[in-house]
Design a protein around this motif. Structure first.
Motif, short mmCIF file in Angstrom:
data_model
loop_
_atom_site.label_atom_id
_atom_site.label_comp_id
_atom_site.label_asym_id
_atom_site.label_seq_id
_atom_site.Cartn_x
_atom_site.Cartn_y
_atom_site.Cartn_z
N GLU A 141 0.84 -1.21 0.00
CA GLU A 141 0.00 0.00 0.00
C GLU A 141 0.87 1.25 0.00
O GLU A 141 0.60 2.20 -0.74
CB GLU A 141 -0.93 0.01 1.21
CG GLU A 141 -1.80 1.25 1.25
CD GLU A 141 -2.66 1.34 2.50
OE1 GLU A 141 -3.51 2.24 2.53
OE2 GLU A 141 -2.48 0.54 3.43
N ASN A 142 1.91 1.26 0.81
CA ASN A 142 2.80 2.42 0.85
C ASN A 142 3.48 2.64 -0.50
O ASN A 142 3.64 3.78 -0.94
CB ASN A 142 3.85 2.26 1.95
CG ASN A 142 3.24 2.37 3.32
OD1 ASN A 142 2.18 2.95 3.50
ND2 ASN A 142 3.91 1.80 4.31
N ARG A 143 3.85 1.54 -1.15
CA ARG A 143 4.47 1.66 -2.48
C ARG A 143 3.49 2.28 -3.47
O ARG A 143 3.88 3.11 -4.30
CB ARG A 143 4.94 0.28 -2.94
CG ARG A 143 5.85 0.34 -4.14
CD ARG A 143 6.50 -0.99 -4.45
NE ARG A 143 5.53 -2.03 -4.70
CZ ARG A 143 5.51 -3.21 -4.09
NH1 ARG A 143 6.40 -3.52 -3.19
NH2 ARG A 143 4.58 -4.10 -4.38
N LEU A 144 2.24 1.92 -3.38
CA LEU A 144 1.22 2.49 -4.26
C LEU A 144 1.16 4.01 -4.09
O LEU A 144 1.15 4.76 -5.07
CB LEU A 144 -0.15 1.87 -3.96
CG LEU A 144 -1.35 2.55 -4.63
CD1 LEU A 144 -1.31 2.32 -6.14
CD2 LEU A 144 -2.65 2.01 -4.04
N HIS A 145 1.14 4.47 -2.84
CA HIS A 145 1.05 5.92 -2.59
C HIS A 145 2.30 6.65 -3.08
O HIS A 145 2.21 7.75 -3.62
CB HIS A 145 0.80 6.18 -1.12
CG HIS A 145 -0.51 5.64 -0.64
ND1 HIS A 145 -1.70 5.90 -1.26
CD2 HIS A 145 -0.81 4.81 0.39
CE1 HIS A 145 -2.69 5.28 -0.64
NE2 HIS A 145 -2.17 4.60 0.37
N ILE A 146 3.46 6.04 -2.91
CA ILE A 146 4.70 6.65 -3.41
C ILE A 146 4.66 6.76 -4.93
O ILE A 146 5.03 7.78 -5.51
CB ILE A 146 5.94 5.83 -2.96
CG1 ILE A 146 6.13 5.93 -1.45
CG2 ILE A 146 7.19 6.24 -3.71
CD1 ILE A 146 6.47 7.31 -0.96
#
Length: 156
Positions: A141-146
């Protein structure tokens, strides 16, 4: 802090060594014989680590790599383009599966990470992948936001 990566000494292992060295985090890479990370990158990470206080270790012993780790990280054993090596890799990488027993060598509060997609029962046991120490879906999920943030910077 210590991050342990176990498995193929691929691009993920190389990137983690460099990232850890830059921020002063110890990094241990445990890989099967013949699957070491890129030697010049490991050497460069070691040099960076001397400046930041990070220790970079490369070993063929997964238990040594994971001992005392705060984060245990792995990746698939067979990447795209290596499908013809799948059976050979499965045989060589078996002792490098992140299992409950291997996680027990890490710190009790250690987190498990994987860049996904994962193959439960190969590089990681289902009990670790779906267990309380796993943060793989938060990581994704964090990778998606980045990635969304990067796109907003690049798209006019």
């Amino acid at each position: 802090l210590k991050l342990a990566y176990v498995g193929d000494g691929n691009n993920v292992a190389n990137s983690l060594m460099l990232a850890c060295a830059h921020v002063g985090m110890h990094c241990a890479v445990g890989h099967p014989h013949g699957y070491a990370p890129d030697a010049p990158i490991a050497e460069h990470a070691g040099e960076l680590g001397r400046a930041t206080g990070a220790r970079i270790t490369v070993t063929t012993d997964p238990h040594e790599a994971v001992a005392g780790a705060d984060v245990v990280y792995t990746d698939v054993w067979t990447s795209m383009g290596q499908e013809g090596q799948e059976e050979e890799r499965r045989a060589k990488f078996g002792p490098f599966q992140v299992s409950d027993a291997l996680m027990a060598r890490a710190n009790p509060e250690a987190l498990f990470m994987h860049c996904l997609p994962a193959h439960r029962g190969e590089e990681v046991s289902a009990s670790v992948m779906d267990g309380p120490q796993s943060v793989v879906f938060d990581e994704a999920e964090n990778r998606l936001h980045i990635q969304k943030a990067i796109m907003t910077l690049l798209v006019p």
